[in-house]
Design a protein around this motif. Structure first.
Motif, PDB file in Angstrom:
ATOM      1  N   HIS A 197       0.839  -1.208   0.000  1.00 31.57           N
ATOM      2  CA  HIS A 197       0.000   0.000   0.000  1.00 31.57           C
ATOM      3  C   HIS A 197       0.873   1.257   0.000  1.00 31.57           C
ATOM      4  CE1 HIS A 197      -3.839   2.088   1.351  1.00 31.57           C
ATOM      5  NE2 HIS A 197      -2.937   3.026   1.510  1.00 31.57           N
ATOM      6  N   GLU A 198       1.853   1.289   0.896  1.00 36.14           N
ATOM      7  CA  GLU A 198       2.716   2.474   0.991  1.00 36.14           C
ATOM      8  C   GLU A 198       3.661   2.579  -0.202  1.00 36.14           C
ATOM      9  OE1 GLU A 198       1.697   4.521   2.951  1.00 36.14           O
ATOM     10  OE2 GLU A 198       0.478   3.189   4.194  1.00 36.14           O
ATOM     11  N   LEU A 199       4.131   1.475  -0.713  1.00 41.66           N
ATOM     12  CA  LEU A 199       4.988   1.509  -1.908  1.00 41.66           C
ATOM     13  C   LEU A 199       4.216   2.061  -3.108  1.00 41.66           C
ATOM     14  CD1 LEU A 199       6.884  -1.893  -1.569  1.00 41.66           C
ATOM     15  CD2 LEU A 199       7.919   0.383  -1.486  1.00 41.66           C
ATOM     16  N   CYS A 200       2.951   1.713  -3.209  1.00 39.29           N
ATOM     17  CA  CYS A 200       2.131   2.220  -4.316  1.00 39.29           C
ATOM     18  C   CYS A 200       1.909   3.731  -4.200  1.00 39.29           C
ATOM     19  CB  CYS A 200       0.786   1.491  -4.366  1.00 39.29           C
ATOM     20  SG  CYS A 200       0.913  -0.219  -4.941  1.00 39.29           S
ATOM     21  N   HIS A 201       1.982   4.243  -2.986  1.00 41.98           N
ATOM     22  CA  HIS A 201       1.858   5.690  -2.804  1.00 41.98           C
ATOM     23  C   HIS A 201       3.087   6.431  -3.327  1.00 41.98           C
ATOM     24  CE1 HIS A 201      -1.958   6.271  -0.994  1.00 41.98           C
ATOM     25  NE2 HIS A 201      -1.703   5.592   0.116  1.00 41.98           N
ATOM     26  N   THR A 202       4.163   5.749  -3.609  1.00 44.61           N
ATOM     27  CA  THR A 202       5.319   6.423  -4.206  1.00 44.61           C
ATOM     28  C   THR A 202       5.005   6.857  -5.629  1.00 44.61           C
ATOM     29  OG1 THR A 202       6.304   4.340  -5.025  1.00 44.61           O
ATOM     30  CG2 THR A 202       6.947   5.085  -2.819  1.00 44.61           C
ATOM     31  N   ILE A 203       3.958   6.275  -6.210  1.00 47.38           N
ATOM     32  CA  ILE A 203       3.519   6.648  -7.561  1.00 47.38           C
ATOM     33  C   ILE A 203       2.210   7.422  -7.511  1.00 47.38           C
ATOM     34  CG2 ILE A 203       2.684   5.750  -9.775  1.00 47.38           C
ATOM     35  CD1 ILE A 203       4.640   3.507  -9.577  1.00 47.38           C
ATOM     36  N   GLU A 204       1.275   6.916  -6.732  1.00 48.03           N
ATOM     37  CA  GLU A 204      -0.049   7.544  -6.624  1.00 48.03           C
ATOM     38  C   GLU A 204      -0.246   8.053  -5.195  1.00 48.03           C
ATOM     39  OE1 GLU A 204      -2.209   8.096  -8.958  1.00 48.03           O
ATOM     40  OE2 GLU A 204      -1.332   6.934 -10.589  1.00 48.03           O
ATOM     41  N   MET A 205      -0.093   9.369  -4.984  1.00 49.29           N
ATOM     42  CA  MET A 205      -0.250   9.954  -3.648  1.00 49.29           C
ATOM     43  C   MET A 205      -1.720  10.265  -3.365  1.00 49.29           C
ATOM     44  SD  MET A 205       2.533  10.136  -1.889  1.00 49.29           S
ATOM     45  CE  MET A 205       2.062  11.364  -0.675  1.00 49.29           C
ATOM     46  N   ASN A 206      -2.560   9.259  -3.510  1.00 52.21           N
ATOM     47  CA  ASN A 206      -4.003   9.431  -3.321  1.00 52.21           C
ATOM     48  C   ASN A 206      -4.613   8.041  -3.168  1.00 52.21           C
ATOM     49  OD1 ASN A 206      -4.487   8.311  -6.055  1.00 52.21           O
ATOM     50  ND2 ASN A 206      -3.567  10.245  -6.712  1.00 52.21           N
ATOM     51  N   HIS A 207      -5.925   7.988  -3.070  1.00 50.38           N
ATOM     52  CA  HIS A 207      -6.621   6.709  -3.023  1.00 50.38           C
ATOM     53  C   HIS A 207      -7.619   6.641  -4.193  1.00 50.38           C
ATOM     54  CE1 HIS A 207      -5.209   6.670   1.257  1.00 50.38           C
ATOM     55  NE2 HIS A 207      -4.953   5.438   0.894  1.00 50.38           N
ATOM     56  N   SER A 208      -7.151   7.043  -5.357  1.00 51.91           N
ATOM     57  CA  SER A 208      -7.972   7.004  -6.564  1.00 51.91           C
ATOM     58  C   SER A 208      -8.105   5.560  -7.048  1.00 51.91           C
ATOM     59  CB  SER A 208      -7.321   7.853  -7.656  1.00 51.91           C
ATOM     60  OG  SER A 208      -6.060   7.301  -8.016  1.00 51.91           O
ATOM     61  N   GLN A 209      -8.937   5.364  -8.057  1.00 55.89           N
ATOM     62  CA  GLN A 209      -9.094   4.024  -8.620  1.00 55.89           C
ATOM     63  C   GLN A 209      -7.784   3.537  -9.226  1.00 55.89           C
ATOM     64  OE1 GLN A 209     -11.892   2.100  -8.227  1.00 55.89           O
ATOM     65  NE2 GLN A 209     -10.422   0.560  -8.893  1.00 55.89           N
ATOM     66  N   ARG A 210      -6.985   4.456  -9.771  1.00 54.27           N
ATOM     67  CA  ARG A 210      -5.672   4.063 -10.316  1.00 54.27           C
ATOM     68  C   ARG A 210      -4.778   3.504  -9.217  1.00 54.27           C
ATOM     69  NH1 ARG A 210      -3.058   8.837 -13.697  1.00 54.27           N
ATOM     70  NH2 ARG A 210      -3.485   9.906 -11.719  1.00 54.27           N
ATOM     71  N   PHE A 211      -4.874   4.122  -8.019  1.00 57.33           N
ATOM     72  CA  PHE A 211      -4.075   3.636  -6.892  1.00 57.33           C
ATOM     73  C   PHE A 211      -4.489   2.218  -6.528  1.00 57.33           C
ATOM     74  CE2 PHE A 211      -4.046   2.837  -2.304  1.00 57.33           C
ATOM     75  CZ  PHE A 211      -2.680   2.897  -2.063  1.00 57.33           C
ATOM     76  N   TRP A 212      -5.799   1.988  -6.374  1.00 60.64           N
ATOM     77  CA  TRP A 212      -6.258   0.658  -5.968  1.00 60.64           C
ATOM     78  C   TRP A 212      -5.988  -0.382  -7.043  1.00 60.64           C
ATOM     79  CZ3 TRP A 212      -6.430   0.117  -1.159  1.00 60.64           C
ATOM     80  CH2 TRP A 212      -6.877   1.144  -0.313  1.00 60.64           C
ATOM     81  N   ASN A 213      -6.036   0.012  -8.291  1.00 60.26           N
ATOM     82  CA  ASN A 213      -5.691  -0.921  -9.372  1.00 60.26           C
ATOM     83  C   ASN A 213      -4.232  -1.344  -9.257  1.00 60.26           C
ATOM     84  OD1 ASN A 213      -8.259  -0.735 -10.421  1.00 60.26           O
ATOM     85  ND2 ASN A 213      -7.719   0.754 -12.013  1.00 60.26           N
ATOM     86  N   LEU A 214      -3.379  -0.390  -8.867  1.00 59.38           N
ATOM     87  CA  LEU A 214      -1.955  -0.682  -8.694  1.00 59.38           C
ATOM     88  C   LEU A 214      -1.743  -1.623  -7.510  1.00 59.38           C
ATOM     89  CD1 LEU A 214       0.858   0.029  -9.853  1.00 59.38           C
ATOM     90  CD2 LEU A 214       0.953   1.897  -8.188  1.00 59.38           C
ATOM     91  N   VAL A 215      -2.454  -1.357  -6.412  1.00 60.14           N
ATOM     92  CA  VAL A 215      -2.355  -2.236  -5.239  1.00 60.14           C
ATOM     93  C   VAL A 215      -2.793  -3.647  -5.598  1.00 60.14           C
ATOM     94  CG1 VAL A 215      -3.281  -2.711  -2.933  1.00 60.14           C
ATOM     95  CG2 VAL A 215      -2.670  -0.372  -3.572  1.00 60.14           C
ATOM     96  N   GLU A 216      -3.902  -3.757  -6.333  1.00 56.60           N
ATOM     97  CA  GLU A 216      -4.430  -5.068  -6.715  1.00 56.60           C
ATOM     98  C   GLU A 216      -3.458  -5.826  -7.614  1.00 56.60           C
ATOM     99  OE1 GLU A 216      -8.667  -6.952  -8.165  1.00 56.60           O
ATOM    100  OE2 GLU A 216      -8.062  -4.993  -8.963  1.00 56.60           O
ATOM    101  N   LYS A 217      -2.705  -5.113  -8.394  1.00 58.81           N
ATOM    102  CA  LYS A 217      -1.721  -5.746  -9.281  1.00 58.81           C
ATOM    103  C   LYS A 217      -0.697  -6.547  -8.482  1.00 58.81           C
ATOM    104  CE  LYS A 217       1.857  -4.570 -12.690  1.00 58.81           C
ATOM    105  NZ  LYS A 217       2.504  -3.442 -13.434  1.00 58.81           N
ATOM    106  N   PHE A 218      -0.324  -6.020  -7.314  1.00 52.78           N
ATOM    107  CA  PHE A 218       0.700  -6.680  -6.501  1.00 52.78           C
ATOM    108  C   PHE A 218       0.119  -7.474  -5.333  1.00 52.78           C
ATOM    109  CE2 PHE A 218       2.739  -2.722  -8.157  1.00 52.78           C
ATOM    110  CZ  PHE A 218       3.535  -3.346  -9.104  1.00 52.78           C
ATOM    111  N   ASP A 219      -1.155  -7.227  -5.022  1.00 55.32           N
ATOM    112  CA  ASP A 219      -1.828  -7.969  -3.944  1.00 55.32           C
ATOM    113  C   ASP A 219      -3.286  -8.187  -4.339  1.00 55.32           C
ATOM    114  OD1 ASP A 219      -2.808  -9.119  -1.697  1.00 55.32           O
ATOM    115  OD2 ASP A 219      -2.417  -7.445  -0.348  1.00 55.32           O
ATOM    116  N   PRO A 220      -3.563  -9.254  -5.102  1.00 58.73           N
ATOM    117  CA  PRO A 220      -4.936  -9.512  -5.571  1.00 58.73           C
ATOM    118  C   PRO A 220      -5.951  -9.670  -4.443  1.00 58.73           C
ATOM    119  CG  PRO A 220      -3.337 -10.853  -6.775  1.00 58.73           C
ATOM    120  CD  PRO A 220      -2.595 -10.231  -5.635  1.00 58.73           C
TER     121      PRO A 220
END
Length: 240
Positions: A197-220
């Motif tokens: 979750h925190e590593l994904c914030h290095t790219i997306e500093m928000n909780h947008s759908q793009r952020f959650w899509n990125l999180v899901e990519k690494f943690d389904p």
């Protein structure tokens, strides 16, 4: 700075304002201890926050009433630490002496901790245990975070270990990550979700759908792990 909210003619409560660069809207938080705060976006006017909690004072009053009706939890010195993240289970014994402080003596061979000194002082006991746990986290977290960082190809700059009550991690705009030492107590998959979750914030500093899509990519299974985080008090010894 603390502000006062009148809940009824004879009842007031105090609240604080917490500005967040990631907050998109105003939000009221009531901690299990009954502490009230308003999280507001960085550029939000202070008066809007005061108006916001005034409009929702009935909800705040109900929350505080519910907390007040709960049976207080007895806090005692723990006798074990179950560090599920690294599959370590430590036993704790206490030896009271006339010493004003407390000395912690660890034994890696049998995974035991001996606390000697003023062990009747719970504040000192938990302070010593927290210090030991933070040091254990400093030994463990960098390796695991670095492994996930390399796997996800999401680099970060610096890692800090802290001990907030309920915040498990954060990531700054400079890609500096902060993690809570209490993550040691959680199952590995749940703690690794927080890391991701925190590593994904290095790219997306928000909780947008793009952020959650990125999180899901690494943690389904991130949705299940998020749900577990809402009820992790069962993993943490009362008092820590």
């Amino acid at each position: 700075m603390k502000y006062t909210l009148e809940l009824s003619p004879k009842v007031n409560c105090q609240y604080t304002l917490v500005r967040s660069s990631r907050a998109k809207y105003l939000r009221i938080k009531v901690s299990p201890e009954g502490n009230v705060s308003i999280v507001l976006p960085k550029r939000c006017k202070t008066q809007l926050a005061h108006d916001f909690i005034l409009q929702r004072k009935d909800w705040v009053r109900k929350c505080l009433h519910t907390i007040a009706q709960q049976t207080p939890i007895e806090i005692t010195a723990p006798t074990k630490l179950s560090l599920l993240l690294i599959d370590e289970y430590w036993t704790i014994t206490y030896k009271a002496t006339h010493h004003a402080g407390i000395t912690l003596i660890p034994s890696s061979s049998d995974k035991s901790l001996l606390l000697e000194g003023n062990t009747d002082n719970l504040s000192l006991v938990f302070g010593v245990l927290e210090k030991w746990l933070k040091n254990r986290a400093k030994q463990v977290f960098p390796t695991q975070l670095n492994s996930l960082s390399a796997k996800c190809k999401l680099p970060y700059n610096r890692l800090t270990i802290r001990g907030q009550k309920t915040r498990w991690g954060s990531c700054s705009a400079k890609k500096n990550i902060s993690l809570n030492y209490k993550l040691l107590f959680f199952p590995k998959e749940v703690t690794h979700y927080v890391f991701i979750h925190e590593l994904c914030h290095t790219i997306e500093m928000n909780h947008s759908q793009r952020f959650w899509n990125l999180v899901e990519k690494f943690d389904p299974n991130y949705s299940q792990h998020r749900l577990t985080l809402k009820d992790v008090s069962r993993f943490i010894p009362v008092g820590l």
